[in-house]
Design a protein around this motif. Structure first.
Motif, mmCIF file in Angstrom:
data_model
loop_
_atom_site.group_PDB
_atom_site.id
_atom_site.type_symbol
_atom_site.label_atom_id
_atom_site.label_comp_id
_atom_site.label_asym_id
_atom_site.label_seq_id
_atom_site.Cartn_x
_atom_site.Cartn_y
_atom_site.Cartn_z
ATOM 1 N N LYS A 152 -1.746 36.514 25.418
ATOM 2 C CA LYS A 152 -0.793 35.472 25.813
ATOM 3 C C LYS A 152 -1.007 35.042 27.262
ATOM 4 O O LYS A 152 -0.774 33.910 27.606
ATOM 5 C CB LYS A 152 0.629 35.964 25.573
ATOM 6 C CG LYS A 152 0.854 36.075 24.071
ATOM 7 C CD LYS A 152 2.209 36.469 23.675
ATOM 8 C CE LYS A 152 2.317 36.463 22.172
ATOM 9 N NZ LYS A 152 3.477 37.163 21.671
ATOM 10 N N LEU A 204 -3.848 26.356 13.699
ATOM 11 C CA LEU A 204 -3.477 27.592 14.393
ATOM 12 C C LEU A 204 -4.704 28.456 14.574
ATOM 13 O O LEU A 204 -5.573 28.495 13.690
ATOM 14 C CB LEU A 204 -2.433 28.365 13.580
ATOM 15 C CG LEU A 204 -1.111 27.676 13.272
ATOM 16 C CD1 LEU A 204 -0.253 28.592 12.414
ATOM 17 C CD2 LEU A 204 -0.360 27.335 14.544
ATOM 18 N N LEU A 261 0.864 35.748 10.813
ATOM 19 C CA LEU A 261 -0.023 35.349 9.723
ATOM 20 C C LEU A 261 -0.062 36.472 8.693
ATOM 21 O O LEU A 261 -0.261 37.637 9.036
ATOM 22 C CB LEU A 261 -1.429 35.053 10.243
ATOM 23 C CG LEU A 261 -1.542 33.980 11.335
ATOM 24 C CD1 LEU A 261 -2.986 33.795 11.752
ATOM 25 C CD2 LEU A 261 -0.985 32.660 10.863
ATOM 26 N N GLU A 303 -1.677 39.341 11.232
ATOM 27 C CA GLU A 303 -1.730 39.111 12.677
ATOM 28 C C GLU A 303 -0.342 38.793 13.224
ATOM 29 O O GLU A 303 0.409 38.018 12.622
ATOM 30 C CB GLU A 303 -2.676 37.925 12.920
ATOM 31 C CG GLU A 303 -2.981 37.642 14.355
ATOM 32 C CD GLU A 303 -3.945 38.615 14.997
ATOM 33 O OE1 GLU A 303 -4.903 39.048 14.335
ATOM 34 O OE2 GLU A 303 -3.724 38.945 16.170
ATOM 35 N N GLY A 355 1.148 37.310 16.637
ATOM 36 C CA GLY A 355 0.810 36.720 17.943
ATOM 37 C C GLY A 355 1.827 35.658 18.266
ATOM 38 O O GLY A 355 3.019 35.930 18.346
ATOM 39 N N TYR A 356 1.344 34.449 18.412
ATOM 40 C CA TYR A 356 2.253 33.319 18.643
ATOM 41 C C TYR A 356 3.024 32.990 17.368
ATOM 42 O O TYR A 356 4.099 32.438 17.420
ATOM 43 C CB TYR A 356 1.459 32.105 19.099
ATOM 44 C CG TYR A 356 0.960 32.252 20.504
ATOM 45 C CD1 TYR A 356 1.725 31.827 21.574
ATOM 46 C CD2 TYR A 356 -0.264 32.840 20.768
ATOM 47 C CE1 TYR A 356 1.280 31.957 22.867
ATOM 48 C CE2 TYR A 356 -0.730 32.981 22.055
ATOM 49 C CZ TYR A 356 0.052 32.538 23.102
ATOM 50 O OH TYR A 356 -0.390 32.688 24.388
ATOM 51 N N SER A 357 2.408 33.265 16.221
ATOM 52 C CA SER A 357 3.089 33.187 14.930
ATOM 53 C C SER A 357 2.647 34.405 14.120
ATOM 54 O O SER A 357 1.764 35.136 14.541
ATOM 55 C CB SER A 357 2.744 31.924 14.166
ATOM 56 O OG SER A 357 1.979 31.040 14.875
ATOM 57 N N ARG A 381 -6.634 32.229 15.201
ATOM 58 C CA ARG A 381 -6.554 33.489 14.452
ATOM 59 C C ARG A 381 -5.293 34.274 14.809
ATOM 60 O O ARG A 381 -4.709 34.966 13.983
ATOM 61 C CB ARG A 381 -7.811 34.320 14.747
ATOM 62 C CG ARG A 381 -8.010 35.472 13.816
ATOM 63 C CD ARG A 381 -9.327 36.117 14.061
ATOM 64 N NE ARG A 381 -9.488 36.505 15.467
ATOM 65 C CZ ARG A 381 -10.580 37.057 15.968
ATOM 66 N NH1 ARG A 381 -11.604 37.269 15.187
ATOM 67 N NH2 ARG A 381 -10.664 37.368 17.232
ATOM 68 N N SER A 382 -4.878 34.149 16.062
ATOM 69 C CA SER A 382 -3.671 34.868 16.463
ATOM 70 C C SER A 382 -2.412 34.017 16.324
ATOM 71 O O SER A 382 -1.356 34.397 16.815
ATOM 72 C CB SER A 382 -3.820 35.382 17.895
ATOM 73 O OG SER A 382 -4.102 34.317 18.750
ATOM 74 N N GLY A 383 -2.539 32.875 15.680
ATOM 75 C CA GLY A 383 -1.354 32.061 15.387
ATOM 76 C C GLY A 383 -0.961 31.087 16.473
ATOM 77 O O GLY A 383 0.114 30.498 16.410
ATOM 78 N N GLU A 384 -1.815 30.909 17.462
ATOM 79 C CA GLU A 384 -1.487 29.977 18.549
ATOM 80 C C GLU A 384 -1.848 28.545 18.143
ATOM 81 O O GLU A 384 -2.856 28.321 17.468
ATOM 82 C CB GLU A 384 -2.261 30.376 19.814
ATOM 83 C CG GLU A 384 -1.789 29.636 21.033
ATOM 84 C CD GLU A 384 -2.469 30.106 22.313
ATOM 85 O OE1 GLU A 384 -3.276 31.048 22.247
ATOM 86 O OE2 GLU A 384 -2.183 29.512 23.354
ATOM 87 N N TYR A 385 -1.044 27.624 18.581
ATOM 88 C CA TYR A 385 -1.282 26.211 18.276
ATOM 89 C C TYR A 385 -2.575 25.740 18.941
ATOM 90 O O TYR A 385 -2.763 25.936 20.138
ATOM 91 C CB TYR A 385 -0.075 25.399 18.771
ATOM 92 C CG TYR A 385 -0.248 23.910 18.705
ATOM 93 C CD1 TYR A 385 -0.185 23.249 17.487
ATOM 94 C CD2 TYR A 385 -0.465 23.164 19.859
ATOM 95 C CE1 TYR A 385 -0.337 21.872 17.423
ATOM 96 C CE2 TYR A 385 -0.617 21.793 19.804
ATOM 97 C CZ TYR A 385 -0.557 21.155 18.586
ATOM 98 O OH TYR A 385 -0.714 19.798 18.524
ATOM 99 N N ILE A 420 -5.646 27.199 9.353
ATOM 100 C CA ILE A 420 -5.847 28.392 10.179
ATOM 101 C C ILE A 420 -7.324 28.574 10.495
ATOM 102 O O ILE A 420 -8.171 28.504 9.601
ATOM 103 C CB ILE A 420 -5.244 29.631 9.492
ATOM 104 C CG1 ILE A 420 -3.726 29.438 9.408
ATOM 105 C CG2 ILE A 420 -5.559 30.907 10.246
ATOM 106 C CD1 ILE A 420 -2.990 30.489 8.674
#
Lengths: 159, 150
Positions: B140, B25, A141, A135, A137-139, B27-31, B77
């Motif tokens: 986003k 985080l 993965l 993934e 996105g913001y980070s 699934r898309s890595g957002e805090y 995660i």
């Protein structure tokens, strides 16, 4: 919406990528002097960030309050944090490798030795192919857990 | 029955303190917040409590991808993108018109789904609600499917 717009309708507007992320403010219009056509726009990404040139092919629409762009600029990925599948922190993206406009590998600055002091930690750059990424996105993965412990980490480079 | 005394690393399970205040985080890595507590029911772990700003969130264990903890900086995660993360995001319509920011998400019961979002442009403006069906991009920021004239 009106079919014909002026430069005032574009300049100063926000540029938005397909994920809706704010890229910056449209600062310049690029016009072909001979053919008299619009070639692209320059987006001001803010303080300490380089200006972004967006070609006309990558512009989805000149909106009322924003210019919609149809491709995410790869430079946005630099500085993102990388985590493996189990949530382990791997490092930060430092460089990108692309071929024919497609992202191939991300170069991640990692701390290999888990030292107590920051100075003792050995820092290296590893290249992670795009197929190992789950993934973006913001980070970032990754698909695998404990990625850095695997011996199959590709192209380990010491700096 | 097993008892381990004064071992630095216990061989089974994870301790509360190893996951307490750990970053989560989506699934898309957002805090998504930090773990402030865990919930048990009849001796088994059923959920985790998160603190996201001033908001307290309870998440069922099925929302967690893995409870494996590796390093100091590692994060937990989730396998969802929680709906509460939409709050504060900008909303644009298909014509690129800025409609405002999400001030509230009307959740569908206890599920990670929503019926409406309430969007407000300014402090004194009236909130406008948009159905879920109108939302085209929800990453986003939010981009709607249609052109909306306010």
């Amino acid at each position: 919406m009106e079919k014909i717009i002026t430069s005032d309708d574009i300049l100063g507007k926000e540029a938005i990528d397909p994920e809706g992320e704010y890229l910056g403010i449209v600062m310049k219009l690029h016009i072909d002097r001979e053919k008299k056509i619009l070639l692209g726009i320059t987006v001001d990404q803010g303080f300490m960030k380089p200006d972004l040139y967006v070609g006309l092919d990558y512009i989805e629409r000149f909106g009322i309050d924003a210019v919609l762009i149809n491709k995410i600029p790869m430079e946005k990925y630099i500085g993102l944090r990388v985590y493996d599948a189990s949530g382990g922190y791997c490092g930060v993206i430092q460089e990108l490798e692309e071929r024919d406009g497609r992202l191939e590998k991300i170069c991640v600055r990692v701390k290999l030795a888990e030292g107590g002091k920051r100075q003792s930690a050995e820092k290296s750059l590893i290249k992670i192919p795009i197929r190992d990424i789950a993934e973006i996105g913001y980070s970032i993965l990754l698909k695998k857990s404990n990625y850095l412990e695997f011996s199959s980490v590709p192209e380990l480079e010491e700096r | 029955m097993k008892i381990y005394i004064a071992n630095k690393i216990f061989p089974e399970g994870i301790s509360f303190w190893s996951i307490f205040w750990r970053k989560t985080l989506s699934r898309s890595g957002e805090y998504c917040g930090r773990i402030s507590g865990i919930n048990f029911s009849e001796g088994s772990l059923v959920g985790i409590n998160l603190l996201y700003g001033t908001k307290k969130i309870w998440l069922g264990l099925d929302c967690v991808q893995t409870l494996e903890i590796s390093g100091k900086k590692s994060a937990l995660i989730l396998n969802i993108d929680p709906v509460y993360l939409m709050e504060g995001k900008r909303v644009y319509d298909s014509d690129g018109r800025k409609l405002g920011r999400v001030i509230r998400v009307i959740q569908k019961g206890p599920h990670n789904d929503f019926d409406f979002i309430l969007v407000k442009k300014g402090f004194f403006s009236k909130p406008i609600s948009f159905k879920k069906e109108l939302v085209q991009v929800m990453k986003k920021n939010i981009i709607l499917r249609d052109s909306i004239s306010v």
